[in-house]
Design a protein around this motif. Structure first.
Motif, PDB file in Angstrom:
ATOM      1  N   LEU A 360     -19.713  30.874  -1.568  1.00 49.17           N
ATOM      2  CA  LEU A 360     -20.118  29.962  -0.500  1.00 49.17           C
ATOM      3  C   LEU A 360     -20.667  28.689  -1.125  1.00 49.17           C
ATOM      4  CD1 LEU A 360     -21.904  32.430   1.956  1.00 49.17           C
ATOM      5  CD2 LEU A 360     -19.599  31.477   2.156  1.00 49.17           C
ATOM      6  N   LEU A 361     -20.209  27.554  -0.634  1.00 48.62           N
ATOM      7  CA  LEU A 361     -20.628  26.297  -1.235  1.00 48.62           C
ATOM      8  C   LEU A 361     -22.111  26.034  -1.010  1.00 48.62           C
ATOM      9  CD1 LEU A 361     -17.536  24.064  -0.415  1.00 48.62           C
ATOM     10  CD2 LEU A 361     -18.103  25.216  -2.565  1.00 48.62           C
ATOM     11  N   THR A 362     -22.674  26.535   0.089  1.00 47.93           N
ATOM     12  CA  THR A 362     -24.120  26.372   0.305  1.00 47.93           C
ATOM     13  C   THR A 362     -24.923  27.139  -0.736  1.00 47.93           C
ATOM     14  OG1 THR A 362     -24.020  28.200   1.909  1.00 47.93           O
ATOM     15  CG2 THR A 362     -23.921  25.941   2.784  1.00 47.93           C
ATOM     16  N   GLU A 363     -24.443  28.337  -1.116  1.00 49.08           N
ATOM     17  CA  GLU A 363     -25.147  29.110  -2.142  1.00 49.08           C
ATOM     18  C   GLU A 363     -24.997  28.456  -3.509  1.00 49.08           C
ATOM     19  OE1 GLU A 363     -25.042  33.277  -2.430  1.00 49.08           O
ATOM     20  OE2 GLU A 363     -24.850  33.633  -0.286  1.00 49.08           O
ATOM     21  N   TYR A 364     -23.809  27.974  -3.790  1.00 48.16           N
ATOM     22  CA  TYR A 364     -23.577  27.274  -5.053  1.00 48.16           C
ATOM     23  C   TYR A 364     -24.466  26.040  -5.159  1.00 48.16           C
ATOM     24  CZ  TYR A 364     -20.873  24.122  -8.173  1.00 48.16           C
ATOM     25  OH  TYR A 364     -20.472  23.235  -9.134  1.00 48.16           O
ATOM     26  N   ALA A 365     -24.589  25.297  -4.072  1.00 53.28           N
ATOM     27  CA  ALA A 365     -25.445  24.110  -4.074  1.00 53.28           C
ATOM     28  C   ALA A 365     -26.906  24.496  -4.274  1.00 53.28           C
ATOM     29  CB  ALA A 365     -25.275  23.340  -2.762  1.00 53.28           C
ATOM     30  N   ALA A 366     -27.319  25.612  -3.664  1.00 54.48           N
ATOM     31  CA  ALA A 366     -28.705  26.060  -3.823  1.00 54.48           C
ATOM     32  C   ALA A 366     -28.980  26.483  -5.267  1.00 54.48           C
ATOM     33  CB  ALA A 366     -28.997  27.211  -2.868  1.00 54.48           C
ATOM     34  N   THR A 367     -28.021  27.180  -5.891  1.00 57.34           N
ATOM     35  CA  THR A 367     -28.172  27.563  -7.296  1.00 57.34           C
ATOM     36  C   THR A 367     -28.373  26.330  -8.160  1.00 57.34           C
ATOM     37  OG1 THR A 367     -26.696  29.452  -6.968  1.00 57.34           O
ATOM     38  CG2 THR A 367     -27.095  28.768  -9.230  1.00 57.34           C
ATOM     39  N   THR A 368     -27.535  25.327  -7.945  1.00 52.49           N
ATOM     40  CA  THR A 368     -27.626  24.098  -8.723  1.00 52.49           C
ATOM     41  C   THR A 368     -28.974  23.427  -8.525  1.00 52.49           C
ATOM     42  OG1 THR A 368     -25.237  23.814  -8.494  1.00 52.49           O
ATOM     43  CG2 THR A 368     -26.518  21.886  -9.178  1.00 52.49           C
ATOM     44  N   SER A 369     -29.417  23.357  -7.280  1.00 52.36           N
ATOM     45  CA  SER A 369     -30.694  22.710  -6.977  1.00 52.36           C
ATOM     46  C   SER A 369     -31.854  23.437  -7.644  1.00 52.36           C
ATOM     47  CB  SER A 369     -30.898  22.657  -5.462  1.00 52.36           C
ATOM     48  OG  SER A 369     -32.148  22.070  -5.144  1.00 52.36           O
ATOM     49  N   ILE A 370     -31.833  24.762  -7.603  1.00 52.34           N
ATOM     50  CA  ILE A 370     -32.916  25.555  -8.201  1.00 52.34           C
ATOM     51  C   ILE A 370     -32.946  25.375  -9.713  1.00 52.34           C
ATOM     52  CG2 ILE A 370     -33.674  27.928  -8.648  1.00 52.34           C
ATOM     53  CD1 ILE A 370     -32.551  28.544  -5.762  1.00 52.34           C
ATOM     54  N   LEU A 371     -31.784  25.457 -10.351  1.00 51.51           N
ATOM     55  CA  LEU A 371     -31.740  25.293 -11.805  1.00 51.51           C
ATOM     56  C   LEU A 371     -32.194  23.895 -12.214  1.00 51.51           C
ATOM     57  CD1 LEU A 371     -28.409  27.113 -12.773  1.00 51.51           C
ATOM     58  CD2 LEU A 371     -30.744  27.968 -13.018  1.00 51.51           C
ATOM     59  N   CYS A 372     -31.732  22.889 -11.493  1.00 50.79           N
ATOM     60  CA  CYS A 372     -32.128  21.517 -11.822  1.00 50.79           C
ATOM     61  C   CYS A 372     -33.623  21.313 -11.635  1.00 50.79           C
ATOM     62  CB  CYS A 372     -31.345  20.522 -10.960  1.00 50.79           C
ATOM     63  SG  CYS A 372     -29.594  20.354 -11.410  1.00 50.79           S
ATOM     64  N   ASP A 373     -34.167  21.868 -10.567  1.00 51.51           N
ATOM     65  CA  ASP A 373     -35.606  21.764 -10.305  1.00 51.51           C
ATOM     66  C   ASP A 373     -36.402  22.437 -11.427  1.00 51.51           C
ATOM     67  OD1 ASP A 373     -38.051  21.307  -9.012  1.00 51.51           O
ATOM     68  OD2 ASP A 373     -37.878  23.139  -7.810  1.00 51.51           O
ATOM     69  N   PHE A 374     -35.966  23.638 -11.822  1.00 51.66           N
ATOM     70  CA  PHE A 374     -36.696  24.390 -12.830  1.00 51.66           C
ATOM     71  C   PHE A 374     -36.695  23.684 -14.178  1.00 51.66           C
ATOM     72  CE2 PHE A 374     -36.556  27.585 -16.291  1.00 51.66           C
ATOM     73  CZ  PHE A 374     -37.843  28.103 -16.141  1.00 51.66           C
ATOM     74  N   VAL A 375     -35.531  23.293 -14.655  1.00 55.98           N
ATOM     75  CA  VAL A 375     -35.492  22.678 -15.998  1.00 55.98           C
ATOM     76  C   VAL A 375     -36.202  21.331 -15.999  1.00 55.98           C
ATOM     77  CG1 VAL A 375     -33.434  23.947 -16.736  1.00 55.98           C
ATOM     78  CG2 VAL A 375     -33.170  21.707 -15.630  1.00 55.98           C
ATOM     79  N   ALA A 376     -36.167  20.608 -14.879  1.00 55.95           N
ATOM     80  CA  ALA A 376     -36.879  19.335 -14.812  1.00 55.95           C
ATOM     81  C   ALA A 376     -38.384  19.545 -14.849  1.00 55.95           C
ATOM     82  CB  ALA A 376     -36.483  18.579 -13.536  1.00 55.95           C
ATOM     83  N   ARG A 377     -38.867  20.579 -14.161  1.00 58.39           N
ATOM     84  CA  ARG A 377     -40.317  20.834 -14.135  1.00 58.39           C
ATOM     85  C   ARG A 377     -40.815  21.356 -15.494  1.00 58.39           C
ATOM     86  NH1 ARG A 377     -41.234  24.158  -8.588  1.00 58.39           N
ATOM     87  NH2 ARG A 377     -43.419  24.166  -9.294  1.00 58.39           N
ATOM     88  N   VAL A 378     -39.945  22.054 -16.218  1.00 60.79           N
ATOM     89  CA  VAL A 378     -40.356  22.603 -17.524  1.00 60.79           C
ATOM     90  C   VAL A 378     -40.230  21.555 -18.626  1.00 60.79           C
ATOM     91  CG1 VAL A 378     -39.871  24.324 -19.296  1.00 60.79           C
ATOM     92  CG2 VAL A 378     -39.766  24.960 -16.886  1.00 60.79           C
TER      93      VAL A 378
END
Length: 379
Positions: A360-378
């Motif tokens: 599902l493209l919504t799940e794929y987009a959420a995965t991307t958003s979460i990973l980007c958020d995490f690595v940016a915060r770290v």
């Protein structure tokens, strides 16, 4: 559209295993990562040079975050091929999902990780980010991630994310497996007078009944994330014709292990089951052991808690932890995790390895958003 185009291009590169030729996939990932300024290495074991792996790195020092995804897929079986409603390598988008072999297992997690690398390439990092695009996961990882780790090609990391299908919840455990063969020997004679022989299939029947009892007893052991260990008889073979007493019979076992179970103890348990069954004058042996480890992490570090927070912020739902029922390459990375390691990605393993695999493209987009958020915060 950049995210969808990237995933489509990955799906359009076939990488079935067997045969396990990942050179085209590895080269594509390498080219994309070099283009954003990553330090890229490509390596393969001499035993299988076509099983090419790509490792890309941004930054230096700690904290060091690893993003790991595999680049091989299972092949398309003959029965499966007849049930696809689209070309499995066309990467068709329909009704909010992208269809294709490998779309969810494991190219959507890989694409999300590549997008996180692309985001961080534009920033000055306070640490390092490593992308591992690994071969051979679908056949156990022995010449992929395990080989990379054993040969010192992968760095020790403060946090490791292994991309698999968890519906964007955080998985911290999966089962291991011990496979074995039970062989029974008897004596063959003409079936007109079978009592002169020793029927190996009849003897095996007694062992099978005892193994079924052992399987039921295992339900008393329970892991909070992955449930109970199990013992399954998956293959049986014996005899050659109905008019002869069979002198041999074999079964193949799949003993699923929960985290912290000792494979040597499991072998001893299986041997004890055989020893408890009176099949004289037939004889039984246990062998051909193949072990694949379980995985477990505790989510006790600040980085682990931060990742849970990233999931909660994106999904507005409880992030986990949960168990992941299939296996993964996480089992080969446990010695490289200074802190926590998780299994994480979009979709469900239930649509993987099957016709009309999709994400599902919504799940794929959420995965991307979460990973980007995490690595940016770290970083």
């Amino acid at each position: 559209m950049i995210a969808i185009d990237l995933l489509r291009r990955l799906v359009q590169i076939p990488s079935p295993n067997p045969p396990g030729d990942t050179r085209a996939m590895a080269d594509f990932v390498a080219d994309e990562m070099r283009a954003i300024g990553c330090l890229v290495r490509q390596i393969a074991p001499s035993a299988k040079p076509e099983a090419l792996n790509t490792i890309a790195m941004l930054g230096e020092g700690e904290p060091r975050i690893m993003l790991h995804a595999h680049i091989d897929t299972v092949p398309i079986a003959a029965d499966e091929a007849r049930n696809w409603h689209v070309d499995p390598y066309a990467a068709i988008v329909r009704d909010g999902a992208l269809y294709g072999k490998g779309s969810v297992d494991d190219k959507a997690p890989l694409a999300s990780m590549m997008l996180a690398m692309r985001q961080m390439a534009r920033r000055d990092l306070r640490g390092s980010l490593v992308l591992v695009a690994a071969a051979e996961e679908e056949v156990g990882g022995q010449l992929g991630t395990k080989w990379l780790a054993d040969e010192g090609h992968l760095p020790v990391c403060n946090f490791i994310i292994v991309g698999e299908q968890t519906a964007n919840r955080v998985a911290t455990a999966h089962k291991g497996v011990l496979r074995a063969t039970v062989q029974v020997r008897g004596k063959s004679v003409h079936a007109t007078n079978p009592d002169r022989g020793i029927n190996a299939i009849v003897a095996m029947g007694k062992i099978i009944k005892s193994l079924e009892g052992y399987h039921r007893e295992l339900s008393a052991r329970r892991h909070p994330m992955v449930g109970c260990p199990t013992c399954n008889i998956g293959v049986i073979s014996g005899g050659s014709t109905a008019n002869a007493v069979p002198d041999s019979c074999a079964i193949q076992l799949d003993r699923r292990m929960i985290p912290r179970e000792d494979p040597s103890q499991v072998r001893a348990e299986l041997q004890a089951v055989l020893d408890s069954v009176d099949i004289a004058p037939a004889s039984a042996s246990l062998g051909d052991f193949v072990f694949s480890s379980w995985f477990e992490s505790r989510l006790e570090t600040e980085l682990g808690q931060l990742f849970l927070d990233c999931v909660s912020r994106e999904l507005g739902a409880h992030p986990g932890p949960i168990g992941y029922l299939p296996g993964s390459d996480a089992k080969h990375l446990m010695d490289l995790a200074l802190g926590d390691m998780i299994i994480f990605g979009p979709g469900s393993y239930e649509v993987a390895h099957a016709a009309n695999e999709h994400v599902l493209l919504t799940e794929y987009a959420a995965t991307t958003s979460i990973l980007c958020d995490f690595v940016a915060r770290v970083l």
